[in-house]
Design a protein around this motif. Structure first.
Motif, PDB file in Angstrom:
ATOM      1  N   ALA A   1      -7.256  -4.599  -2.353  1.00  0.00           N
ATOM      2  CA  ALA A   1      -8.116  -5.685  -2.043  1.00  0.00           C
ATOM      3  C   ALA A   1      -8.207  -6.953  -1.261  1.00  0.00           C
ATOM      4  O   ALA A   1      -8.230  -7.718  -1.962  1.00  0.00           O
TER       5      ALA A   1
ATOM      6  N   ALA B   1      -9.115  -2.724  -7.562  1.00  0.00           N
ATOM      7  CA  ALA B   1      -7.566  -2.781  -6.697  1.00  0.00           C
ATOM      8  C   ALA B   1      -6.351  -3.292  -7.264  1.00  0.00           C
ATOM      9  O   ALA B   1      -6.554  -4.558  -8.580  1.00  0.00           O
ATOM     10  N   ASP B   2      -4.856  -2.928  -7.050  1.00  0.00           N
ATOM     11  CA  ASP B   2      -3.944  -3.585  -8.195  1.00  0.00           C
ATOM     12  C   ASP B   2      -3.675  -5.181  -7.407  1.00  0.00           C
ATOM     13  O   ASP B   2      -2.682  -5.843  -8.108  1.00  0.00           O
TER      14      ASP B   2
ATOM     15  N   GLU C   1       1.079  -1.375  -0.362  1.00  0.00           N
ATOM     16  CA  GLU C   1       0.028  -0.016   0.109  1.00  0.00           C
ATOM     17  C   GLU C   1       0.714   1.239   0.062  1.00  0.00           C
ATOM     18  O   GLU C   1       0.861   2.221  -1.056  1.00  0.00           O
TER      19      GLU C   1
ATOM     20  N   PHE D   1       0.372   0.669  -4.779  1.00  0.00           N
ATOM     21  CA  PHE D   1      -1.151  -0.365  -4.812  1.00  0.00           C
ATOM     22  C   PHE D   1      -2.029  -0.356  -3.652  1.00  0.00           C
ATOM     23  O   PHE D   1      -2.170  -0.544  -2.734  1.00  0.00           O
ATOM     24  N   ARG D   2      -3.390  -0.339  -5.212  1.00  0.00           N
ATOM     25  CA  ARG D   2      -4.535  -0.490  -3.872  1.00  0.00           C
ATOM     26  C   ARG D   2      -4.712  -2.009  -3.636  1.00  0.00           C
ATOM     27  O   ARG D   2      -4.713  -3.251  -4.567  1.00  0.00           O
TER      28      ARG D   2
END
Length: 449
Positions: free
Chosen positions: A45, A63-64, A38, A42-43
């Motif tokens: 989930a 999300a990534d 994060e 990077f997102r």
């Protein structure tokens, strides 16, 4: 299957194929690992975010990274070049234990060719019926066995003849029709191409479905999943034809982890496994896999996932693979069946010899654990249809169905104990353990099934 990535990073999984990187966190540093991703932009989930959803979004809802908390594994789908230095740093700090490119997996079974046409036999054009050819082959095999004094299951000459008027040959061979257990109260997850729950033989059954496959419909367009579920959990008295199902009162959990084309990825497979575990399934059946090569190491990811499942009281069974061309060539057991914490299933034919396509335990520690019928297997298909299919895919649900009967017989049979009981009940075969493991699956003895 890629070579082992222990101690090194190869961030090439984020290519034009759309696959990403599978990242496994060190057990005590999982939270730190997620935070590092994060902080790197990077997102993330969590799979928990989609537990109540009918389907897991193809793009992780924008999300990534998708993080599977129960397994300590994440899949990163974007920015491979940006990810590489972050992974190297995290591995040096022992936050991440391994990373590898994401793989694709495929269904390991399919329909038979119903007729064989030979243009010229002795100068005469002819067409030979499939049943005639099977009977001729089996008769020759039995004659050779008798002449050589070759012993088969239960210390007898392997028997090729099965009357399928009432029950399929597979159910007869594993003695699944000799008792009263039904799988009632047991949850069986089949992670595959989906399921046609509207099939006439499954009306009124307890069915829970969820979609994990990317860019796929919710139904079973392929048919592979419906066939496998039919064997594991089909009815006691089908609408037509012989009985083909084992645990006819088990609760069915159909996770569609393979798309309409029969292919899936680590993301869909792992997501399906975590869902089945969260749902409290006692057995997870996976008739899918990826081919391996000589010298490949088993996936540490699936070693860890299988262990988490076993510790939670869930047994995972998986198909050994269909890459062999016996007798000329035997291929090693595929992934994820080659993990030591997942029960690998090989296929045998009616004379109880390894199916020509069935993989063998050639790589050290990557074994076929048990064998089950996997040739000429009659079961259900979508739209109230039926057909005979071949594959280690067809052998695997035989094991899952018997596992459900054993689990019903005594609540002590869960996880490792269920694994041990399945192995204990096997009947020895004359083929090498490399090909059939401990022997032929048997239901008789699981609470006097």
């Amino acid at each position: 299957m890629a070579k082992s990535t222990r101690g090194r990073v190869n961030a090439q999984g984020d290519g034009t194929s759309g696959l990403g990187m599978v990242v496994r966190f060190t057990p005590k540093a999982r939270s730190e690992g997620v935070q590092q991703l994060e902080k790197g932009g990077f997102r993330v989930a969590s799979s928990k975010d989609f537990r109540s959803a009918v389907a897991v979004p193809n793009d992780f809802d924008g999300a990534d990274v998708q993080y599977f908390e129960r397994f300590g594994i994440a899949i990163v789908r974007r920015d491979g070049e940006r990810l590489k230095p972050m992974l190297q740093n995290a591995m040096q700090r022992k936050v991440i234990s391994a990373a590898r490119p994401e793989r694709s997996y495929r269904a390991l079974g399919g329909p038979q060719t119903m007729r064989l046409d030979l243009a010229q036999v002795g100068g005469v054009a002819t067409s030979l019926d499939r049943d005639y050819l099977l009977g001729y082959r089996d008769a020759v095999n039995e004659l050779v066995d008798r002449l050589l004094g070759k012993k088969g299951a239960e210390g007898l000459v392997a028997r090729a003849a099965f009357d399928e008027t009432s029950n399929t040959w597979g159910l007869q061979a594993i003695r699944a029709i000799e008792g009263d257990l039904s799988g009632a109260g047991i949850k069986v997850a089949v992670l595959d191409t989906g399921f046609d729950e509207t099939h006439q033989d499954f009306v009124g059954r307890s069915v829970t479905k969820k979609l994990f496959a990317t860019r796929s419909s919710e139904g079973d367009v392929h048919g592979h999943g419906t066939h496998c579920i039919g064997t594991a959990c089909g009815p006691l008295r089908p609408t037509s034809g012989p009985r083909y199902g084992i645990a006819h009162e088990a609760e069915i959990y159909a996770g569609k982890v393979l798309g309409d084309d029969g292919f899936g990825t680590d993301r869909s497979v792992i997501a399906g496994m975590e869902w089945a575990l969260d749902e409290g399934c006692h057995v997870i059946s996976m008739s899918l896999g990826a081919a391996t090569q000589f010298g490949d190491a088993p996936s540490d990811d699936y070693e860890q996932i299988g262990q988490v499942c076993l510790d939670a009281g869930t047994l995972v069974v998986a198909a050994a693979g269909n890459e062999s061309s016996r007798p000329q060539q035997i291929a090693p057991v595929g992934s994820p069946a080659n993990a030591s914490t997942i029960l690998g299933v090989g296929a045998v034919d009616r004379p109880f010899v390894p199916a020509s396509f069935s993989c063998g335990g050639l790589n050290p520690g990557q074994e076929v654990d048990i064998a089950a019928p996997g040739v000429d297997i009659f079961s259900s298909l979508p739209d109230d249809k039926y057909d005979r299919w071949d594959g280690t895919s067809m052998a695997t649900p035989h094991v899952a169905g018997v596992a459900a009967l054993i689990a019903q017989s005594d609540p002590k049979f869960r996880g490792w104990a269920l694994w041990a009981r399945l192995i204990q009940l096997t009947k020895p075969l004359s083929s090498p353990a490399r090909d059939v493991g401990k022997g032929l699956l048997q239901a008789r003895g699981s609470g006097e099934v």
